[in-house]
Design a protein around this motif. Structure first.
Motif, PDB file in Angstrom:
ATOM      1  N   ARG A 202      -6.846   7.929 -12.640  1.00 17.57           N
ATOM      2  CA  ARG A 202      -7.720   7.045 -11.859  1.00 17.57           C
ATOM      3  C   ARG A 202      -6.944   5.823 -11.370  1.00 17.57           C
ATOM      4  O   ARG A 202      -7.111   5.387 -10.232  1.00 17.57           O
ATOM      5  CB  ARG A 202      -8.937   6.617 -12.679  1.00 17.57           C
ATOM      6  N   HIS A 203      -6.093   5.284 -12.246  1.00 19.99           N
ATOM      7  CA  HIS A 203      -5.257   4.137 -11.855  1.00 19.99           C
ATOM      8  C   HIS A 203      -4.359   4.512 -10.674  1.00 19.99           C
ATOM      9  O   HIS A 203      -4.210   3.729  -9.728  1.00 19.99           O
ATOM     10  CB  HIS A 203      -4.393   3.688 -13.033  1.00 19.99           C
ATOM     11  N   ILE A 204      -3.756   5.681 -10.748  1.00 16.98           N
ATOM     12  CA  ILE A 204      -2.859   6.119  -9.669  1.00 16.98           C
ATOM     13  C   ILE A 204      -3.638   6.274  -8.364  1.00 16.98           C
ATOM     14  O   ILE A 204      -3.200   5.826  -7.304  1.00 16.98           O
ATOM     15  CB  ILE A 204      -2.147   7.423 -10.060  1.00 16.98           C
ATOM     16  N   LEU A 205      -4.806   6.879  -8.444  1.00 19.55           N
ATOM     17  CA  LEU A 205      -5.624   7.084  -7.246  1.00 19.55           C
ATOM     18  C   LEU A 205      -6.130   5.768  -6.657  1.00 19.55           C
ATOM     19  O   LEU A 205      -6.429   5.685  -5.461  1.00 19.55           O
ATOM     20  CB  LEU A 205      -6.800   8.011  -7.559  1.00 19.55           C
ATOM     21  N   GLU A 206      -6.191   4.731  -7.490  1.00 21.26           N
ATOM     22  CA  GLU A 206      -6.590   3.399  -7.017  1.00 21.26           C
ATOM     23  C   GLU A 206      -5.384   2.550  -6.612  1.00 21.26           C
ATOM     24  O   GLU A 206      -5.536   1.381  -6.253  1.00 21.26           O
ATOM     25  CB  GLU A 206      -7.386   2.681  -8.117  1.00 21.26           C
ATOM     26  N   LEU A 207      -4.181   3.138  -6.693  1.00 19.90           N
ATOM     27  CA  LEU A 207      -2.922   2.440  -6.366  1.00 19.90           C
ATOM     28  C   LEU A 207      -2.727   1.200  -7.233  1.00 19.90           C
ATOM     29  O   LEU A 207      -2.180   0.185  -6.788  1.00 19.90           O
ATOM     30  CB  LEU A 207      -2.866   2.078  -4.878  1.00 19.90           C
ATOM     31  N   ALA A 208      -3.170   1.274  -8.493  1.00 20.57           N
ATOM     32  CA  ALA A 208      -2.952   0.168  -9.429  1.00 20.57           C
ATOM     33  C   ALA A 208      -1.495   0.172  -9.879  1.00 20.57           C
ATOM     34  O   ALA A 208      -0.922   1.236 -10.107  1.00 20.57           O
ATOM     35  CB  ALA A 208      -3.879   0.318 -10.630  1.00 20.57           C
ATOM     36  N   THR A 209      -0.894  -1.003 -10.006  1.00 22.37           N
ATOM     37  CA  THR A 209       0.542  -1.071 -10.326  1.00 22.37           C
ATOM     38  C   THR A 209       0.794  -1.584 -11.742  1.00 22.37           C
ATOM     39  O   THR A 209       1.828  -2.174 -12.022  1.00 22.37           O
ATOM     40  CB  THR A 209       1.266  -1.978  -9.314  1.00 22.37           C
ATOM     41  N   ASP A 210      -0.168  -1.342 -12.644  1.00 22.39           N
ATOM     42  CA  ASP A 210      -0.035  -1.848 -14.011  1.00 22.39           C
ATOM     43  C   ASP A 210       0.032  -0.720 -15.038  1.00 22.39           C
ATOM     44  O   ASP A 210      -0.333  -0.886 -16.200  1.00 22.39           O
ATOM     45  CB  ASP A 210      -1.200  -2.782 -14.343  1.00 22.39           C
ATOM     46  N   ILE A 211       0.503   0.447 -14.607  1.00 24.65           N
ATOM     47  CA  ILE A 211       0.650   1.570 -15.542  1.00 24.65           C
ATOM     48  C   ILE A 211       1.804   1.267 -16.487  1.00 24.65           C
ATOM     49  O   ILE A 211       2.855   0.781 -16.057  1.00 24.65           O
ATOM     50  CB  ILE A 211       0.878   2.871 -14.755  1.00 24.65           C
ATOM     51  N   ASP A 212       1.616   1.533 -17.782  1.00 23.20           N
ATOM     52  CA  ASP A 212       2.689   1.225 -18.731  1.00 23.20           C
ATOM     53  C   ASP A 212       3.335   2.509 -19.252  1.00 23.20           C
ATOM     54  O   ASP A 212       2.785   3.602 -19.076  1.00 23.20           O
ATOM     55  CB  ASP A 212       2.190   0.320 -19.865  1.00 23.20           C
ATOM     56  N   LEU A 227       2.927   0.398  -5.344  1.00 16.33           N
ATOM     57  CA  LEU A 227       2.956  -0.845  -4.567  1.00 16.33           C
ATOM     58  C   LEU A 227       3.350  -0.554  -3.116  1.00 16.33           C
ATOM     59  O   LEU A 227       2.704  -1.039  -2.169  1.00 16.33           O
ATOM     60  CB  LEU A 227       3.933  -1.837  -5.199  1.00 16.33           C
ATOM     61  N   ALA A 228       4.395   0.235  -2.926  1.00 22.21           N
ATOM     62  CA  ALA A 228       4.833   0.577  -1.567  1.00 22.21           C
ATOM     63  C   ALA A 228       3.765   1.378  -0.833  1.00 22.21           C
ATOM     64  O   ALA A 228       3.534   1.180   0.371  1.00 22.21           O
ATOM     65  CB  ALA A 228       6.139   1.367  -1.630  1.00 22.21           C
ATOM     66  N   ALA A 229       3.085   2.283  -1.547  1.00 24.26           N
ATOM     67  CA  ALA A 229       2.025   3.094  -0.933  1.00 24.26           C
ATOM     68  C   ALA A 229       0.890   2.202  -0.446  1.00 24.26           C
ATOM     69  O   ALA A 229       0.331   2.420   0.636  1.00 24.26           O
ATOM     70  CB  ALA A 229       1.505   4.113  -1.936  1.00 24.26           C
ATOM     71  N   LYS A 230       0.557   1.196  -1.247  1.00 26.71           N
ATOM     72  CA  LYS A 230      -0.507   0.269  -0.851  1.00 26.71           C
ATOM     73  C   LYS A 230      -0.104  -0.482   0.418  1.00 26.71           C
ATOM     74  O   LYS A 230      -0.898  -0.620   1.354  1.00 26.71           O
ATOM     75  CB  LYS A 230      -0.768  -0.713  -1.997  1.00 26.71           C
ATOM     76  N   ARG A 231       1.144  -0.936   0.468  1.00 25.72           N
ATOM     77  CA  ARG A 231       1.625  -1.691   1.635  1.00 25.72           C
ATOM     78  C   ARG A 231       1.624  -0.828   2.900  1.00 25.72           C
ATOM     79  O   ARG A 231       1.404  -1.325   4.006  1.00 25.72           O
ATOM     80  CB  ARG A 231       3.040  -2.208   1.366  1.00 25.72           C
ATOM     81  N   HIS A 232       1.891   0.469   2.728  1.00 26.07           N
ATOM     82  CA  HIS A 232       1.985   1.366   3.881  1.00 26.07           C
ATOM     83  C   HIS A 232       0.666   2.087   4.183  1.00 26.07           C
ATOM     84  O   HIS A 232       0.614   2.912   5.101  1.00 26.07           O
ATOM     85  CB  HIS A 232       3.092   2.403   3.650  1.00 26.07           C
ATOM     86  N   GLY A 233      -0.363   1.801   3.393  1.00 28.33           N
ATOM     87  CA  GLY A 233      -1.656   2.431   3.642  1.00 28.33           C
ATOM     88  C   GLY A 233      -1.684   3.916   3.330  1.00 28.33           C
ATOM     89  O   GLY A 233      -2.454   4.667   3.932  1.00 28.33           O
ATOM     90  N   LEU A 234      -0.839   4.354   2.374  1.00 23.32           N
ATOM     91  CA  LEU A 234      -0.855   5.773   2.002  1.00 23.32           C
ATOM     92  C   LEU A 234      -2.079   6.077   1.146  1.00 23.32           C
ATOM     93  O   LEU A 234      -2.541   5.235   0.369  1.00 23.32           O
ATOM     94  CB  LEU A 234       0.407   6.141   1.219  1.00 23.32           C
ATOM     95  N   GLY A 256       1.174  15.056 -21.330  1.00 22.45           N
ATOM     96  CA  GLY A 256       0.351  15.194 -20.133  1.00 22.45           C
ATOM     97  C   GLY A 256       1.183  15.364 -18.874  1.00 22.45           C
ATOM     98  O   GLY A 256       2.270  14.794 -18.751  1.00 22.45           O
ATOM     99  N   TYR A 257       0.651  16.137 -17.929  1.00 27.35           N
ATOM    100  CA  TYR A 257       1.328  16.396 -16.658  1.00 27.35           C
ATOM    101  C   TYR A 257       0.327  16.255 -15.516  1.00 27.35           C
ATOM    102  O   TYR A 257      -0.802  16.730 -15.598  1.00 27.35           O
ATOM    103  CB  TYR A 257       1.891  17.825 -16.609  1.00 27.35           C
ATOM    104  N   ALA A 258       0.765  15.641 -14.431  1.00 26.18           N
ATOM    105  CA  ALA A 258      -0.072  15.556 -13.238  1.00 26.18           C
ATOM    106  C   ALA A 258       0.805  15.646 -12.003  1.00 26.18           C
ATOM    107  O   ALA A 258       1.994  15.313 -12.041  1.00 26.18           O
ATOM    108  CB  ALA A 258      -0.866  14.250 -13.216  1.00 26.18           C
ATOM    109  N   ALA A 259       0.219  16.098 -10.913  1.00 24.04           N
ATOM    110  CA  ALA A 259       0.891  16.127  -9.614  1.00 24.04           C
ATOM    111  C   ALA A 259      -0.011  15.445  -8.597  1.00 24.04           C
ATOM    112  O   ALA A 259      -1.222  15.690  -8.563  1.00 24.04           O
ATOM    113  CB  ALA A 259       1.184  17.564  -9.190  1.00 24.04           C
ATOM    114  N   PHE A 260       0.596  14.579  -7.789  1.00 23.07           N
ATOM    115  CA  PHE A 260      -0.116  13.853  -6.744  1.00 23.07           C
ATOM    116  C   PHE A 260       0.676  13.953  -5.448  1.00 23.07           C
ATOM    117  O   PHE A 260       1.909  14.029  -5.465  1.00 23.07           O
ATOM    118  CB  PHE A 260      -0.242  12.358  -7.080  1.00 23.07           C
ATOM    119  N   ALA A 261      -0.028  13.903  -4.324  1.00 21.78           N
ATOM    120  CA  ALA A 261       0.603  13.794  -3.013  1.00 21.78           C
ATOM    121  C   ALA A 261       0.050  12.550  -2.327  1.00 21.78           C
ATOM    122  O   ALA A 261      -1.115  12.175  -2.527  1.00 21.78           O
ATOM    123  CB  ALA A 261       0.320  15.028  -2.169  1.00 21.78           C
ATOM    124  N   PHE A 262       0.898  11.907  -1.525  1.00 20.34           N
ATOM    125  CA  PHE A 262       0.518  10.711  -0.785  1.00 20.34           C
ATOM    126  C   PHE A 262       0.731  10.955   0.699  1.00 20.34           C
ATOM    127  O   PHE A 262       1.796  11.422   1.107  1.00 20.34           O
ATOM    128  CB  PHE A 262       1.386   9.513  -1.216  1.00 20.34           C
TER     129      PHE A 262
END
Length: 268
Positions: A202-212, A227-234, A256-262
């Protein structure tokens, strides 16, 4: 004198050492991935980096999306975490090419030069020598893309701003694909891992930059991409989410494993 070719370090462990077996394995994983419904070329992917028996199906979900653009993408900027050698900032290799059982991929000299002068970028062959988080992606890229060059960066402690600055210099156009290598939670019981990884997704999908790093071992490069995705509107989309208890491991201690596309935002 530097070694011009970085040889494979985890062939025979994370993936087959035999070229024929590796080709068959990767092609089988790609063929088993659901057909992509994407109409836009991904600008960036987040892909896991465990052994293929564990995270190969999830990685294949990401790489299968590249099929329509296999001739368009000519450069891959690949960022992954360091597991063996501590690095402050981002480390380029000294090598001029990375080898896998499927052949060599040249390191992009132009992209390397574009990072000259950035204080957060260092050169460290030792950071790359045994690092699997970058290497395991190369056979997938070799089977899904035509001719391409590589800019591999082993990322240690770095702020989202420092990583985003590097990505900005390498952003390019449709010829450039950004790949962030990261697994999610480590060694939690199955149900706990599902909860934690769901929250991280959910954090990734919200483009949150506080993942630890407890949520994702590639947290440092991941936060920089977000952060770059947010700036570029991805816009991110989740392609797959599972853990080693779903694939080849027991359910007492899972990874855990996940795959995302931007993609670029669709203004149509």
């Amino acid at each position: 004198m530097m070694n011009a070719i970085r040889p494979p370090a985890v062939a025979g462990m994370f993936y087959p050492a035999s070229p024929a077996s590796l080709r068959i394995d990767v092609d089988r994983l790609l063929a088993a991935a659901p057909a992509s419904t994407m109409t836009q070329q991904p600008k960036a992917l987040i892909v896991p980096h465990a052994g293929y028996v564990y995270s190969g199906p999830t990685a294949a979900r990401a790489y299968a999306t590249l099929a329509p653009w296999r001739a368009t993408i000519r450069r891959v900027v690949l960022l992954g975490p360091t597991h063996r050698v501590p690095v402050r900032g981002l480390a380029l290799p000294a090598s001029e090419a990375f080898a896998t059982p499927l052949g060599e991929v040249r390191v992009d000299a132009t992209a390397r030069a574009a990072l000259a002068g950035l204080p957060q970028v260092v050169v460290s062959e030792t950071a790359h020598a045994q690092e699997h988080s970058l290497e395991v992606h190369l056979p997938f890229l070799q089977r899904t893309l035509d001719d391409f060059s590589l800019l591999p960066l082993a990322v240690g402690q770095a702020t989202p701003q420092a990583v985003a600055e590097v990505l900005e210099r390498l952003w390019g156009g449709p010829e450039t694909l950004l790949v962030i290598s990261s697994d999610l939670s480590h060694f939690l019981p199955y149900a706990t891992a599902q909860q934690v990884d769901d929250e991280t997704s959910r954090h990734i999908l919200e483009l949150a930059t506080d993942i630890d790093p407890h949520q994702a071992c590639g947290a440092f490069p991941l936060n920089g991409l977000l952060l770059a995705a947010k700036r570029h509107g991805l816009q991110p989309s989740l392609l797959d989410l599972c853990n080693s208890g779903d694939t080849a491991g027991d359910r007492q201690r899972v990874v855990g494993y996940a795959a995302f596309a931007f993609h670029e935002a669709d203004h149509g």
